[in-house]
Design a protein around this motif. Sequence first.
Motif, PDB file in Angstrom:
ATOM      1  N   ALA A  65       0.860  -1.221   0.154  1.00 23.29           N
ATOM      2  CA  ALA A  65      -0.116  -0.073   0.038  1.00 23.29           C
ATOM      3  C   ALA A  65       0.888   1.348  -0.060  1.00 23.29           C
ATOM      4  O   ALA A  65       2.037   1.276   0.778  1.00 23.29           O
ATOM      5  N   VAL A  66       0.626   2.297  -0.750  1.00 20.73           N
ATOM      6  CA  VAL A  66       1.100   3.562  -0.733  1.00 20.73           C
ATOM      7  C   VAL A  66       0.022   4.392  -0.455  1.00 20.73           C
ATOM      8  O   VAL A  66      -0.881   4.510  -1.077  1.00 20.73           O
ATOM      9  N   LEU A  67       0.378   5.067   0.778  1.00 22.73           N
ATOM     10  CA  LEU A  67      -0.750   5.767   1.592  1.00 22.73           C
ATOM     11  C   LEU A  67      -0.439   7.163   1.619  1.00 22.73           C
ATOM     12  O   LEU A  67       0.800   7.573   2.381  1.00 22.73           O
ATOM     13  N   SER A  68      -1.123   8.254   1.290  1.00 22.31           N
ATOM     14  CA  SER A  68      -1.119   9.527   1.838  1.00 22.31           C
ATOM     15  C   SER A  68      -1.973   9.710   3.199  1.00 22.31           C
ATOM     16  O   SER A  68      -3.170   9.688   2.917  1.00 22.31           O
ATOM     17  N   VAL A  69      -1.172  10.014   4.149  1.00 20.11           N
ATOM     18  CA  VAL A  69      -1.611  10.372   5.426  1.00 20.11           C
ATOM     19  C   VAL A  69      -2.407  11.347   5.202  1.00 20.11           C
ATOM     20  O   VAL A  69      -3.684  11.712   5.929  1.00 20.11           O
ATOM     21  N   ASP A  70      -2.177  12.560   4.463  1.00 18.87           N
ATOM     22  CA  ASP A  70      -2.773  13.826   4.600  1.00 18.87           C
ATOM     23  C   ASP A  70      -4.391  13.515   3.955  1.00 18.87           C
ATOM     24  O   ASP A  70      -4.965  14.085   4.754  1.00 18.87           O
ATOM     25  N   THR A  71      -4.390  12.806   2.925  1.00 19.02           N
ATOM     26  CA  THR A  71      -5.742  12.425   2.559  1.00 19.02           C
ATOM     27  C   THR A  71      -6.399  11.521   3.653  1.00 19.02           C
ATOM     28  O   THR A  71      -7.900  11.743   3.702  1.00 19.02           O
ATOM     29  N   LEU A  72      -5.815  10.568   4.161  1.00 20.22           N
ATOM     30  CA  LEU A  72      -6.567   9.673   5.028  1.00 20.22           C
ATOM     31  C   LEU A  72      -6.893  10.471   6.369  1.00 20.22           C
ATOM     32  O   LEU A  72      -7.933   9.907   7.145  1.00 20.22           O
ATOM     33  N   VAL A  73      -6.200  11.440   6.710  1.00 23.22           N
ATOM     34  CA  VAL A  73      -6.616  12.209   8.054  1.00 23.22           C
ATOM     35  C   VAL A  73      -7.128  13.497   7.787  1.00 23.22           C
ATOM     36  O   VAL A  73      -8.562  13.849   8.600  1.00 23.22           O
ATOM     37  N   MET A  92      -8.839   9.452  15.640  1.00 24.81           N
ATOM     38  CA  MET A  92      -9.595   8.161  15.062  1.00 24.81           C
ATOM     39  C   MET A  92      -9.000   7.880  13.712  1.00 24.81           C
ATOM     40  O   MET A  92      -9.140   6.532  13.434  1.00 24.81           O
ATOM     41  N   TYR A  93      -8.705   8.773  12.805  1.00 21.36           N
ATOM     42  CA  TYR A  93      -8.288   8.395  11.496  1.00 21.36           C
ATOM     43  C   TYR A  93      -6.512   7.583  11.858  1.00 21.36           C
ATOM     44  O   TYR A  93      -6.413   6.708  11.069  1.00 21.36           O
ATOM     45  N   LEU A  94      -6.319   8.301  12.584  1.00 23.39           N
ATOM     46  CA  LEU A  94      -4.704   7.603  12.819  1.00 23.39           C
ATOM     47  C   LEU A  94      -4.895   6.132  13.176  1.00 23.39           C
ATOM     48  O   LEU A  94      -3.923   5.337  12.867  1.00 23.39           O
ATOM     49  N   ASN A  95      -5.626   5.984  14.167  1.00 23.42           N
ATOM     50  CA  ASN A  95      -5.964   4.653  14.680  1.00 23.42           C
ATOM     51  C   ASN A  95      -6.310   3.374  13.535  1.00 23.42           C
ATOM     52  O   ASN A  95      -6.056   2.298  14.005  1.00 23.42           O
ATOM     53  N   ASN A  96      -6.759   3.977  12.738  1.00 22.70           N
ATOM     54  CA  ASN A  96      -7.066   3.230  11.607  1.00 22.70           C
ATOM     55  C   ASN A  96      -5.875   2.418  10.742  1.00 22.70           C
ATOM     56  O   ASN A  96      -6.152   1.372  10.193  1.00 22.70           O
ATOM     57  N   PHE A  97      -4.742   2.952  10.922  1.00 23.48           N
ATOM     58  CA  PHE A  97      -3.729   2.369  10.572  1.00 23.48           C
ATOM     59  C   PHE A  97      -3.333   1.055  11.244  1.00 23.48           C
ATOM     60  O   PHE A  97      -2.933   0.145  10.503  1.00 23.48           O
ATOM     61  N   GLU A  98      -3.577   1.016  12.269  1.00 19.23           N
ATOM     62  CA  GLU A  98      -3.531  -0.143  13.139  1.00 19.23           C
ATOM     63  C   GLU A  98      -4.271  -1.201  12.847  1.00 19.23           C
ATOM     64  O   GLU A  98      -4.161  -2.464  12.697  1.00 19.23           O
ATOM     65  N   LYS A  99      -5.813  -0.750  12.725  1.00 18.26           N
ATOM     66  CA  LYS A  99      -6.739  -1.673  12.102  1.00 18.26           C
ATOM     67  C   LYS A  99      -6.514  -2.170  10.956  1.00 18.26           C
ATOM     68  O   LYS A  99      -6.611  -3.387  10.561  1.00 18.26           O
TER      69      LYS A  99
END
Length: 515
Positions: A65-73, A92-99
């Motif tokens: 996965a190549v992920l933009s944290v800016d977009t996901l947060v 809430m959004y940062l915890n999704n990375f662990e999920k």
Amino acid sequence: MKKILYVPLDDRPCNYLYPSLIAKIADDIKLLTPPFSLMGKCKRAGNSALIWEWLFKEAPNADYAVLSVDTLVYGNIIHSRIHNRTMDEIHMYLNNFEKLNSINPALKIEAFNLVARAAAYNDSFEDPDYWDTYGESIWKYGYLKDKIARNAADRAEKAEFEKIEKAIPPEYLNDFLKRREKDLYVNLYCAELTQRGIFSRLVIPKDDTAEYGYAAMDQRKISAVINEKELADRIMVYPGADEVGSVLLSRVFCLIHNYKPRIFVRYSSVLGPTVVPRYEDRPLGESVKAQITSAGGIVCDTAAESDLLFAVHSPGKIQEECCTQQNKDISYATHCCLPEFFNYIKYYNEAYSKPIALSDVAFSNGADIEMMRYAKKTGILNIISAYGGWNTSENTNGMCLAHIIIHSYYAKHGFKNNGLLRSEEFAARKIAEDYLFQAQTMLSLYSLIPEKFGGCSPRYCAEIEKEAADLSGSLLVNKLNEEFGGRLFNKNVVLGDFTLPWDRINELGFTLSLV
């Protein structure tokens, strides 16, 4: 077939489309992106919650996965600068990375999150509304504050800082600084995710940066954490933004194919690698090394051992804006020898028969027109396989490297399923966009748009988007016919479906095929 999930920085072609086009050169990877409808548009944030749902759905069968944290947060690059997210929402959004990691522990995540820019001018198109009036002052406040803290400011600069500090309404400055605190927190949290193994690697690009200012202050804090946690081998911080998705795609491609491309770099000017480009904070040569490393390659010392040539057309002594090149500094002539540069490119092609990329960073925000016309005349454009000459130097270098690295692998092992044609089409797109449109056509549109559409600003074309896009496209087609007879790479170029991605003439969306 390896499956790669890609969450772009925003909806513009350079971020959403170009990595997909580069991926089509390959025959054994599948790049998946969220539905375009979820990506938002400029100040309209993407739907982070639904993009996360898409990720969770696709993750079980994905390899990378190549992920933009800016977009996901935050929703996209622009909303990282204007959002009103609470810390609870951010967590809430940062915890999704662990999920995501729990759904597929084997998923290798290459993440990137920007150090937010502070634009050095009064314009709110990509920034908070108060940037129209106080943008330059807020930028200068940060620049001088950092310079004073580093004991580099003179008496006049200290007096200017005090004057600016009093002139900026406190509510605006506080709004901006609190948002930057959240941005820094997210970057430091991402470093922790990297340390814990949730992220395989992390890139922290510095968007439109400078030697002094907010980004420099943030980097010192980020660098302290990287050093403390001994993460320098897994976290990189360097100038860039819109090229990073493509660069990390290249890195993933190299990991999949166990490919470590050896890259020989050649500059058109002696001082070129020492020049600090506009919107950047370090010498060009240092950024080129960072981009090559981030893309999965290695800098080699001799042409004979290389897999490809990265030919960098660099400034002679200073970098200027593309739109000013009719009156360019004399050092573009005295400190740069194009005949020798082109002779070497021809020699490399004849001696080694390996791929060549031409990265055109002599100017910012567009190609060097004189160089490109000379390249056409001398046949250089017939022997290169990748080209770039747009926006910042690192936007150009990164995108050009991503293209040529993947191209070079198949040049060695054999192209399949029209891979060579897809590569030529991407190179043709960059010549059309960076040289014909950004360096030439766009400038004329600044006067044509107001003239033809009742004074409408070329930077705010929402009400005339289709008409302005069609006009831009027709001018581009005319320029293509005028300079190349409508042909590139010995094929006819077919352009169509013109759009203005953010309702301004700064970028032009279009389809391109070679027939």
